[in-house]
Design an enzyme around this catalytic site. Structure first.
Site, short mmCIF file in Angstrom:
data_model
loop_
_atom_site.label_atom_id
_atom_site.label_comp_id
_atom_site.label_asym_id
_atom_site.label_seq_id
_atom_site.Cartn_x
_atom_site.Cartn_y
_atom_site.Cartn_z
N ARG A 133 -93.58 -0.39 3.07
CA ARG A 133 -93.76 -0.58 1.62
C ARG A 133 -92.78 0.29 0.84
O ARG A 133 -92.27 -0.09 -0.20
CB ARG A 133 -95.21 -0.28 1.20
CG ARG A 133 -95.39 -0.18 -0.31
CD ARG A 133 -96.84 -0.26 -0.76
NE ARG A 133 -97.77 0.47 0.05
CZ ARG A 133 -97.96 1.80 0.03
NH1 ARG A 133 -97.25 2.55 -0.79
NH2 ARG A 133 -98.83 2.38 0.83
N TYR A 146 -90.51 -16.28 -21.68
CA TYR A 146 -91.13 -17.09 -20.61
C TYR A 146 -92.66 -16.99 -20.70
O TYR A 146 -93.20 -15.90 -20.91
CB TYR A 146 -90.60 -16.61 -19.25
CG TYR A 146 -91.46 -17.02 -18.09
CD1 TYR A 146 -91.60 -18.37 -17.74
CD2 TYR A 146 -92.15 -16.09 -17.32
CE1 TYR A 146 -92.41 -18.76 -16.69
CE2 TYR A 146 -92.95 -16.47 -16.27
CZ TYR A 146 -93.08 -17.82 -15.96
OH TYR A 146 -93.89 -18.20 -14.92
N ASP A 204 -83.80 -10.44 -19.22
CA ASP A 204 -84.21 -11.33 -18.13
C ASP A 204 -83.07 -12.34 -17.97
O ASP A 204 -82.88 -13.22 -18.81
CB ASP A 204 -85.53 -12.01 -18.49
CG ASP A 204 -86.05 -12.89 -17.36
OD1 ASP A 204 -85.25 -13.31 -16.51
OD2 ASP A 204 -87.27 -13.18 -17.35
N LYS A 242 -85.66 -18.28 -8.43
CA LYS A 242 -84.85 -19.31 -9.07
C LYS A 242 -83.45 -19.34 -8.45
O LYS A 242 -83.33 -19.52 -7.27
CB LYS A 242 -84.84 -19.06 -10.59
CG LYS A 242 -86.25 -18.81 -11.18
CD LYS A 242 -87.14 -19.99 -11.00
CE LYS A 242 -88.60 -19.85 -11.42
NZ LYS A 242 -89.19 -18.60 -11.74
#
Ligand code: PLP
Length: 456
Positions: free
Chosen positions: A77, A139, A212, A237
């Protein structure tokens, strides 16, 4: 020999060792081009076997020869070879980037950035709540997080048209984050990043400016070169590009990438480990593979989207097309200004007839079907969406396959109707993610679907 973004070196650029992976991966004037960096940074042959593609390291924990003595990894992690390799690659392809931090989704990046703002506000203003200034057309999931999950106060502003006075007036002493998305989703509003940065810098609160960059990808737009503090991406994306991984990342410039306790990198790494919304090694390897062809794909997305937008702009059933690359777009000059240096070089090399109607500007476009919002209440848009054969009716964007969706009833349904209409997300609005299929096939698909829609 391996390479980092600056040229040949003897360092490990595949991230197998924390020291190497944390090495700045990019300078202002990189010796290598965009594709060379995306293919090679973070991907040198494995030292143990010579494997050209770095192996996927599934181990969750790493052996120590004495307490605290190890090869740079302790627990997966906190860091693992595949995540380091991906982060090195991402820092090298987002121009102006030095370090990157990867997450399990774009939304996990949003959560961490809002937490960062909350930490900064608490620290600098004796426990005050954080305040965020965000573009009004953010968004939908980002809007949901800011409005319903975070404790921060949010001012939403039309940053496409905001004057210096309006933006300055929106910034408060506890404003720690200014959130830009450009072009916005799905109405493709364009924000002048440099203008926002310059205005915000003059204010004593000096909030962090975040862009972004998911819609444009590092290929078309370089916000760090325009002064932004942090760039984020939904890796889901364009960067992964094959619609088979959910992931996110943020990239920081050199002045925020030091290992001092107060640097943005140190704070964000702390949150990354503490919150634990990290990508799996397998997902990191997949995204790394996808990102190697980012430039090739983005050029194809851009030329196809320009062709589709040009076709739509002359079609009688279309009321309005939003594709900032079109010369007829009211903010086309602003779009040209925001192009990355590598995209500008490529576009300048294109034959004149290919750029007569406009320039490639990413793969996203939206359009409004004439009279549909009022007269047909979105039925023509729906008919279009169920009549395409190549454009799949689906949410998301940025994959090699073309997608189409209805923002009002799909991606932006969480927004109250009144808000949606104010933003221009009407019943007749359709959003396209133009893929990299053969352009003539896409044009024919759009043509026949519009023909079907016209009969409604
Ligand atoms: C612009 C933008 N930012 C952030 C996100 C969230 O990313 P993810 O779906 O990977 O959580 C999305 C998702 O559609 C997006 O379009």
């Amino acid at each position: 020999m391996t390479i980092d973004a600056n040229g040949p070196s003897n360092g490990f650029s595949n991230g197998h060792g924390t020291a190497a992976a944390k090495t700045p991966a990019h300078s202002a004037a990189p010796a290598f081009g965009f594709s060379t960096r995306s293919i090679h940074v973070g991907s040198s042959p494995d030292a143990a076997t010579g494997a050209v593609i770095p192996p996927i390291s599934l181990s969750t924990t790493y052996a120590q020869t004495a307490i605290g003595v190890h090869k740079g990894f302790e627990y997966s992690r906190s860091g693992n070879p595949n995540r380091d390799a991906l982060e090195a690659q991402l820092a090298a392809i987002e121009a102006g980037g030095t370090s990157a931090v990867a997450y399990a989704s774009g939304s996990a990046v949003t959560g961490s950035l809002v937490m960062l703002a909350e930490h900064l506000a608490r620290e600098q203003n004796n426990g005050a709540r954080a305040h965020i200034v965000a573009v009004n057309d953010v968004y939908g999931g980002t809007w949901r997080y800011m409005t319903h999950v975070s404790q921060a106060d949010v001012t939403r502003l039309d940053l496409e048209t905001a004057t210096e006075e309006a933006l300055t007036a929106a910034i408060q002493p506890n404003t720690k984050l200014v959130w830009i998305e450009t072009p916005t989703n799905p109405t493709m509003r364009l924000i002048d990043i440099r203008f926002v940065v310059d205005t915000v810098r003059k204010h004593p609160s000096r909030p962090v400016v975040l862009v972004d960059n998911t819609f444009m990808s590092p290929y078309y737009q370089s916000p760090l070169l325009q002064g932004a503090d942090i760039v984020m991406h939904s890796l889901t994306k364009y960067i992964n590009g094959h619609s088979d991984v959910v992931g996110g990342a943020l990239i920081l410039p050199e002045h925020h990438s030091s290992s001092t306790p107060s640097s943005l990198l140190t704070r964000l790494r702390y949150l990354q480990n503490a919150v634990g919304a990290v990508p799996s090694p397998f997902d990191c390897a997949l995204v790394q593979r996808g990102a190697k062809t980012l430039a090739l794909r983005m050029k194809a997305h851009g030329t196809n989207a320009l062709a589709v937008a040009s076709f739509l702009s002359t079609h009688p059933l279309i009321e309005r097309v939003s594709y900032p690359g079109l010369r007829t777009h009211p903010l086309h000059t602003r779009a040209l200004k925001s192009l990355s240096p590598h995209a500008q070089r490529w576009i300048h090399s294109l034959p004149e007839e290919q750029v007569a109607q406009g320039v490639p500007y990413g793969g996203m476009a939206s359009f409004v079907v004439r009279g549909d919002s009022e007269e047909h209440r979105g039925r023509r848009a729906e008919k279009f969406l169920t009549s395409t054969k190549l454009f799949t009716l689906a949410e998301s964007l940025g994959g090699v396959e073309s997608l189409a969706e209805h923002p009002a009833r799909m991606t932006h349904m969480t927004l109250p109707e009144e808000e949606r209409l104010k933003l221009g997300i009407s019943a007749g609005l359709v959003r396209l993610s133009v893929g990299v299929e053969d352009v003539d096939d896409l044009l024919e698909d759009v043509r026949q679907a519009l023909e079907a829609a016209a009969k409604v």
